[in-house]
Enzyme design. Sequence first.
Site, PDB file in Angstrom:
ATOM      1  N   SER A  19     -53.888  56.001  30.266  1.00 35.48           N
ATOM      2  CA  SER A  19     -54.875  57.079  29.767  1.00 35.48           C
ATOM      3  C   SER A  19     -54.201  58.602  30.015  1.00 35.48           C
ATOM      4  O   SER A  19     -53.443  58.775  30.517  1.00 35.48           O
ATOM      5  CB  SER A  19     -55.886  57.274  31.034  1.00 35.48           C
ATOM      6  OG  SER A  19     -56.791  58.185  30.759  1.00 35.48           O
ATOM      7  N   LYS A  70     -68.090  51.077  29.870  1.00 33.88           N
ATOM      8  CA  LYS A  70     -69.225  52.174  29.460  1.00 33.88           C
ATOM      9  C   LYS A  70     -70.586  51.731  29.556  1.00 33.88           C
ATOM     10  O   LYS A  70     -71.476  52.513  29.620  1.00 33.88           O
ATOM     11  CB  LYS A  70     -68.793  52.793  28.047  1.00 33.88           C
ATOM     12  CG  LYS A  70     -67.427  53.537  27.982  1.00 33.88           C
ATOM     13  CD  LYS A  70     -67.138  54.157  26.503  1.00 33.88           C
ATOM     14  CE  LYS A  70     -65.912  54.695  26.387  1.00 33.88           C
ATOM     15  NZ  LYS A  70     -65.618  55.525  25.301  1.00 33.88           N
ATOM     16  N   ASP A 106     -68.529  61.403  23.556  1.00 30.81           N
ATOM     17  CA  ASP A 106     -67.558  61.120  22.350  1.00 30.81           C
ATOM     18  C   ASP A 106     -68.008  61.636  21.065  1.00 30.81           C
ATOM     19  O   ASP A 106     -67.203  61.960  20.363  1.00 30.81           O
ATOM     20  CB  ASP A 106     -67.514  59.362  22.388  1.00 30.81           C
ATOM     21  CG  ASP A 106     -66.895  58.746  23.317  1.00 30.81           C
ATOM     22  OD1 ASP A 106     -65.977  59.154  23.987  1.00 30.81           O
ATOM     23  OD2 ASP A 106     -67.415  57.497  23.587  1.00 30.81           O
ATOM     24  N   GLY A 132     -69.905  48.513  15.765  1.00 30.85           N
ATOM     25  CA  GLY A 132     -70.057  48.536  17.183  1.00 30.85           C
ATOM     26  C   GLY A 132     -70.378  49.622  17.905  1.00 30.85           C
ATOM     27  O   GLY A 132     -71.026  50.604  17.399  1.00 30.85           O
ATOM     28  N   GLY A 133     -69.948  49.964  19.397  1.00 28.24           N
ATOM     29  CA  GLY A 133     -70.235  50.767  20.209  1.00 28.24           C
ATOM     30  C   GLY A 133     -69.662  52.235  19.659  1.00 28.24           C
ATOM     31  O   GLY A 133     -70.329  53.077  19.942  1.00 28.24           O
ATOM     32  N   ALA A 134     -68.523  52.118  18.976  1.00 29.47           N
ATOM     33  CA  ALA A 134     -68.086  53.671  18.617  1.00 29.47           C
ATOM     34  C   ALA A 134     -68.682  54.230  17.540  1.00 29.47           C
ATOM     35  O   ALA A 134     -68.859  55.356  17.526  1.00 29.47           O
ATOM     36  CB  ALA A 134     -66.534  53.161  18.057  1.00 29.47           C
TER      37      ALA A 134
HETATM   38  P1  ATR Z   1     -66.292  49.571  19.666  1.00 23.79           P
HETATM   39  O1  ATR Z   1     -66.990  49.508  20.714  1.00 23.79           O
HETATM   40  O2  ATR Z   1     -64.820  49.890  19.809  1.00 23.79           O
HETATM   41  O3  ATR Z   1     -67.060  49.757  18.410  1.00 23.79           O
HETATM   42  P2  ATR Z   1     -66.969  46.469  18.943  1.00 23.79           P
HETATM   43  O4  ATR Z   1     -68.323  46.888  19.687  1.00 23.79           O
HETATM   44  O5  ATR Z   1     -66.320  45.138  19.471  1.00 23.79           O
HETATM   45  O6  ATR Z   1     -66.070  47.751  19.321  1.00 23.79           O
HETATM   46  O7  ATR Z   1     -66.881  46.660  17.331  1.00 23.79           O
HETATM   47  C1  ATR Z   1     -65.815  46.698  16.816  1.00 23.79           C
HETATM   48  C2  ATR Z   1     -66.111  46.860  15.413  1.00 23.79           C
HETATM   49  O8  ATR Z   1     -64.868  46.784  14.608  1.00 23.79           O
HETATM   50  C3  ATR Z   1     -67.149  45.876  14.577  1.00 23.79           C
HETATM   51  O9  ATR Z   1     -67.787  46.722  13.711  1.00 23.79           O
HETATM   52  C4  ATR Z   1     -66.164  44.953  13.958  1.00 23.79           C
HETATM   53  O10 ATR Z   1     -66.848  44.227  12.700  1.00 23.79           O
HETATM   54  P3  ATR Z   1     -67.546  42.876  13.056  1.00 23.79           P
HETATM   55  O11 ATR Z   1     -69.106  43.569  13.427  1.00 23.79           O
HETATM   56  O12 ATR Z   1     -67.745  42.384  11.624  1.00 23.79           O
HETATM   57  O13 ATR Z   1     -66.964  42.279  14.000  1.00 23.79           O
HETATM   58  C5  ATR Z   1     -65.118  45.715  13.619  1.00 23.79           C
HETATM   59  N1  ATR Z   1     -63.643  45.065  13.183  1.00 23.79           N
HETATM   60  C6  ATR Z   1     -63.080  44.672  14.415  1.00 23.79           C
HETATM   61  N2  ATR Z   1     -61.894  43.976  13.670  1.00 23.79           N
HETATM   62  C7  ATR Z   1     -62.128  43.972  12.312  1.00 23.79           C
HETATM   63  C8  ATR Z   1     -61.364  43.731  11.207  1.00 23.79           C
HETATM   64  N3  ATR Z   1     -60.153  43.016  11.122  1.00 23.79           N
HETATM   65  N4  ATR Z   1     -61.702  43.968  10.069  1.00 23.79           N
HETATM   66  C9  ATR Z   1     -62.823  44.475   9.804  1.00 23.79           C
HETATM   67  N5  ATR Z   1     -63.670  44.885  10.945  1.00 23.79           N
HETATM   68  C10 ATR Z   1     -63.002  44.812  12.029  1.00 23.79           C
END
Ligand code: ATR
Length: 271
Positions: A19, A70, A106, A132-134
Site C-alpha cells: 500500500s 470495503k 474513491d 463492479g464495485g469500482a
Molecule cells: P471491483 O470491485 O474492482 O469493481 P468486481 O466487482 O469483481 O471488482 O468487478 C470487476 C469488473 O471487471 C466486472 O465488471 C467484470 O466484468 P463481469 O461483470 O463481466 O465479470 C470486469 N472484468 C474483469 N475481468 C475482465 C476481463 N478479462 N474482460 C472484461 N471485463 C472484465
Amino acid sequence: MSASAVDRYAVLGNPIAHSKSPAIHSAFAAQTGQRLSYERIEVPLDAFAARVGELIAAGYLGFNVTVPFKEQAFALAQRRTPRAQAAGAVNTLMPTSDGLLGDNTDGAGLVADLQRLGVQLAGARVLLLGAGGASRGVILPLREAGVARIAICNRTADKAQALAIEFGIAVQAAESTDTPYDVVINATSAGLAGALPPLPTGAVAVHTLAYDMLYGAQPTAFMQHCSGLGARVADGLGMLVGQAAESFALWRGVRPDAEPVLAQLRAAMKD
Ligand code: ATR
C-alpha cells in the site's frame, strides 16, 4: 494516553504490504504541518470487525479500508455518507461521538483527478467500462460533478443493466456507438491480467480522455490501446492520491494539495 501521544491512523487490508497510503498520508501531514502517524495493518480475513474495535479502543482516530474489506466496513459503519451509501462500500472510517462514520472517497478522488487533468465535467459524456464495485462507487460523484450523460458497458450485459436501472443511467452496447465520449473510464479489473476491457467501436476519439483506474510504472493495455486511437490517456495514480486527500480532509479538517504528492509518487515509480 500521554500528552505527547501522536494522532494515529492506519490503512486496513489483506494483503497490505504494497500500500502506498502511508507514504501519501505522511506527505500530506508534512505539507499541512499536521502531526500524525499512519500505518499499514494487515487484518486477518475473518477478523475485520474485531480488529477495528480493538484499534478504536487503542485510540486510533481513523482508517482507510482496502481490498477485501470495503463491504465489511460498510456493514460495520453506524452512520454513512450519501456517497458511501450509493457506493455500497466504505474506504474511510472515523469514530465519532455519534458512532462509527463510514465514507467513500474513491469517486471524489476520481473527480478531483479528472479536474486536475483539465476535463470539463459539466455537460460531459462519460462511458464507464465495468459494472463492479469500482464503477458503482464513482457514479454519484460523477453525476454531482454535473456530467450530462453516464453510460455503462460491461462484459456481462445483465450486470450493466442492473446498475443502469438502479442509478437511472444508460447502457452502452459493447459493439459500437455513433457518438464518441468525452471521458472513457476503465473500471474493470481486466488490466490486472493484461487484458483489454470491452470497448465499443467509435467510443474513443481524439478529444476523448481515456482514464484507467489501474496504474503502474508502464501504461496499461487499455491506455496503450486508446493512445493508438489518438486519445489522451491517464492512469489511476492520481485517483489514489485524490481519494487519500479527501480522507485526510475528513479526518483533519485540512485539505492537502494532491499535485506535489502525485509527482513524488510518479517519480518513485520510475526508479
Ligand atoms: P471491483 O470491485 O474492482 O469493481 P468486481 O466487482 O469483481 O471488482 O468487478 C470487476 C469488473 O471487471 C466486472 O465488471 C467484470 O466484468 P463481469 O461483470 O463481466 O465479470 C470486469 N472484468 C474483469 N475481468 C475482465 C476481463 N478479462 N474482460 C472484461 N471485463 C472484465
